[in-house]
Design a protein around this motif. Sequence first.
Motif, PDB file in Angstrom:
ATOM      1  N   THR B  89      27.159 -14.387 -21.974  1.00  0.00           N
ATOM      2  CA  THR B  89      28.603 -14.131 -21.983  1.00  0.00           C
ATOM      3  C   THR B  89      29.137 -13.837 -20.589  1.00  0.00           C
ATOM      4  N   MET B  90      28.260 -13.720 -19.601  1.00  0.00           N
ATOM      5  CA  MET B  90      28.705 -13.388 -18.246  1.00  0.00           C
ATOM      6  C   MET B  90      28.680 -14.626 -17.351  1.00  0.00           C
ATOM      7  N   THR B  91      29.545 -14.613 -16.344  1.00  0.00           N
ATOM      8  CA  THR B  91      29.498 -15.701 -15.364  1.00  0.00           C
ATOM      9  C   THR B  91      28.264 -15.517 -14.491  1.00  0.00           C
ATOM     10  N   VAL B  92      27.997 -16.543 -13.679  1.00  0.00           N
ATOM     11  CA  VAL B  92      26.842 -16.476 -12.787  1.00  0.00           C
ATOM     12  C   VAL B  92      26.947 -15.244 -11.888  1.00  0.00           C
ATOM     13  N   ARG B  93      28.152 -15.014 -11.351  1.00  0.00           N
ATOM     14  CA  ARG B  93      28.334 -13.868 -10.466  1.00  0.00           C
ATOM     15  C   ARG B  93      28.042 -12.561 -11.200  1.00  0.00           C
ATOM     16  N   ASN B  95      26.203 -12.177 -13.813  1.00  0.00           N
ATOM     17  CA  ASN B  95      24.773 -12.149 -14.086  1.00  0.00           C
ATOM     18  C   ASN B  95      24.003 -11.553 -12.917  1.00  0.00           C
ATOM     19  N   ILE B  96      24.343 -12.031 -11.715  1.00  0.00           N
ATOM     20  CA  ILE B  96      23.604 -11.591 -10.531  1.00  0.00           C
ATOM     21  C   ILE B  96      23.940 -10.142 -10.207  1.00  0.00           C
ATOM     22  N   GLU B  97      25.210  -9.766 -10.460  1.00  0.00           N
ATOM     23  CA  GLU B  97      25.629  -8.416 -10.066  1.00  0.00           C
ATOM     24  C   GLU B  97      25.291  -7.346 -11.094  1.00  0.00           C
ATOM     25  N   PHE B  98      24.927  -7.767 -12.311  1.00  0.00           N
ATOM     26  CA  PHE B  98      24.742  -6.791 -13.400  1.00  0.00           C
ATOM     27  C   PHE B  98      23.779  -5.664 -13.020  1.00  0.00           C
ATOM     28  N   GLY B  99      22.618  -6.054 -12.493  1.00  0.00           N
ATOM     29  CA  GLY B  99      21.613  -5.055 -12.141  1.00  0.00           C
ATOM     30  C   GLY B  99      22.103  -4.107 -11.055  1.00  0.00           C
ATOM     31  N   MET B 100      22.813  -4.684 -10.053  1.00  0.00           N
ATOM     32  CA  MET B 100      23.314  -3.846  -8.952  1.00  0.00           C
ATOM     33  C   MET B 100      24.367  -2.878  -9.464  1.00  0.00           C
ATOM     34  N   LYS B 101      25.177  -3.367 -10.406  1.00  0.00           N
ATOM     35  CA  LYS B 101      26.223  -2.533 -10.989  1.00  0.00           C
ATOM     36  C   LYS B 101      25.589  -1.313 -11.655  1.00  0.00           C
ATOM     37  N   ILE B 102      24.491  -1.572 -12.391  1.00  0.00           N
ATOM     38  CA  ILE B 102      23.818  -0.484 -13.090  1.00  0.00           C
ATOM     39  C   ILE B 102      23.237   0.511 -12.102  1.00  0.00           C
ATOM     40  N   ARG B 103      22.761   0.006 -10.972  1.00  0.00           N
ATOM     41  CA  ARG B 103      22.198   0.920  -9.974  1.00  0.00           C
ATOM     42  C   ARG B 103      23.273   1.576  -9.132  1.00  0.00           C
ATOM     43  N   GLY B 104      24.532   1.289  -9.447  1.00  0.00           N
ATOM     44  CA  GLY B 104      25.632   1.980  -8.787  1.00  0.00           C
ATOM     45  C   GLY B 104      25.891   1.527  -7.361  1.00  0.00           C
ATOM     46  N   ILE B 105      25.637   0.261  -7.080  1.00  0.00           N
ATOM     47  CA  ILE B 105      25.909  -0.253  -5.744  1.00  0.00           C
ATOM     48  C   ILE B 105      27.386  -0.625  -5.652  1.00  0.00           C
ATOM     49  N   PRO B 106      28.088  -0.223  -4.581  1.00  0.00           N
ATOM     50  CA  PRO B 106      29.525  -0.477  -4.483  1.00  0.00           C
ATOM     51  C   PRO B 106      29.861  -1.983  -4.510  1.00  0.00           C
TER      52      PRO B 106
END
Lengths: 313, 362
Positions: B89-93, B95-106
């Motif tokens: 359900t997510m775009t490629v972007r 998808n790639i950012e999901f993990g970073m988002k969870i780790r709280g990267i700005p």
Amino acid sequence: MTDISQSAAVPGTAPQRPAATLSARLARWLPRLVMAPSFLVVLIGVYLFIAWTLWISLSSSAMLPRYDFVGLEQYVRLWNTPRWHTAVINLFLFTGLFLGVTIALGLLMAILLDQNIRAEGVLRTVYLYPMALSFIVTGTAWKWVLNPELGVEKVVQSWGWDTFAFDWITRPETAIYCVVIAAVWQSTGFAMAIFLAGLRGIDSSIIKAAQIEGASLPRIYASIIVPLLRPAFLSVIVLLSYISIKSFDLVLALTNAGPGGSTEMPSTFMFAYTFQRNQMGVGAASAIMMLMTVAAIIIPYLYSELREDTHGH
Amino acid sequence: MATLDINRVRKAYGNLEVLKEVNISVGDGEFLVLLGPSGCGKSTLLNIIAGLEDITGGEVLIGNRVVNDLPPKDRDIAMVFQSYALYPTMTVRQNIEFGMKIRGIPAEERAKATNAAAEMLQMTGLLDRKPSQLSGGQRQRVAMGRAIVRHPDLFLFDEPLSNLDAKLRVDMRTEIKRLHQRLGTTIVYVTHDQIEAMTLATKVAVMKGGVVQHFGPPQEVYDRPANTYVARFVGSPAMNIIPGRLLASDGVPTVAFDTPQGEAVVRGVPLSAETAHRFAGRDVLVGIRPEHFGLDPCGTVPVGVDVVEPTGPDTLIVFAAGGTEVVARLEPFDAQVGRQERFSVKAEKVVLFDPATETRLD
């Protein structure tokens, strides 16, 4: 078909021609002949009577059908009836609560059942079983369960909690919630089954990937799995809304639209005005209002489904 | 970047042991390939390294840190799955950012990392598409991009190329190799394809039945397989294992085997004096790679050609020897079925196996 006509065109095969066309004609007509009776029944039983109801709603019919034309007079009268207002408000209240609670509980149960638990097959059957009952049975059973003299209140009081009160079904302002409880009990297993099927279709490595990325289980469900269940949500919402709009037997068996008309629903209203109160025109108008509501939900759904079909999904 | 040590790892489901005392150790920046047929335990081992399955016995160390009880997210790993495991359900972007988002990267840093990864994998134009709009190769790239932005200590690949068609598989193989050369991160890669193992690995662990059969550099696995299983699994066509015998010799280890056309003798096979002495006059299994035969009128192997299979660069000749079918890969020549030829053998490349244990004799 093309094979036959081609072979018939070859001079040498001319003697076979009458037999071939006869069987071909039969092959062409047989499906239509078989389908004809049911097609006829649906045409008359459903569409003819929809048209007839529409006509009645535009006439001055009261006790007996009268085939005149009074425009939207019956609709005006319908919308000036306080009881119809109660029915419409109840419908929205009931639909909202019924859908919300059923979907929330069904999804929760499906997620819990999907955790590789033991005896899943048995539990699934247990939860799905109420769906096999008719709403009349559900309504009657819950009438007893909710009855303060017979059911939950009586049982808890007999255990010694004398002040316990659960008399919602006898109070006009809460009786509609009893209808919600019974309907939720009946339909939650069904919602669960659809959600569970959706969950089973999800590739488990997606969940593993999210785990490795550090997503917590609630986050995985919220961000990845629930969005993936969109088709399941759509099916559940459409089917449950349709159940709630046509809910008639449950209300009739559980509260008989009472106490004091407080659990009136459009379907019970239609039945009462058409067949008991000799206001056939108003009843027909309410029936047409219901048809419009169902159509407003079903048509976009069918449209999107059919469009997906032609796209080859 | 990190070393990886797998010490006496065992895994059992009830009574079923799927991993028995696995020992593997690779240094920083190595490319380890776990190679074996399906059901050999290689994917289970990868899942244990990832922390997706718990361990029955032994320990796993990543960068000298025991990770047995760490959840996957704390192991500093990234994994690429066979089915790509993109979030549909997510775009490629996203998808790639999901993990970073969870780790709280700005957000700003996320975008930068995503763009860098997209550029490296040449998929800048795909960032706003959904996975369903991508081809298999593009999905594979996205899955790799998602792993790269994590800057993990360890990359895990679970048969990443199996779902691609043959041509694309070769291209993506090169791409993975290039990625490894560029990032220098330690990689563990699971496959059943021995060519992938040979081309990619710096170390190969050939597995069968939950046991590592041979662990070493790919060339060593190819040249000096530890047993007949490894010899047959690695290489295509497989190594010929011909029943023969070690001759009681005058200091030069010599083997002989029979063909319908007569006795074949190969002098000077690599064997220690001690083993040569111990096995003198006894039966051995003679392992000869197809490409180590040569057409030679003075050759010591008399051959009756049974089947001729020209492949273009080479011609495969099938003949009988020692009661089995033997394949020789030769330079194209005018081969005729039924004709008798004489082949020579590169004696220094011959591998001998003990017929009882099927392990290599040195």
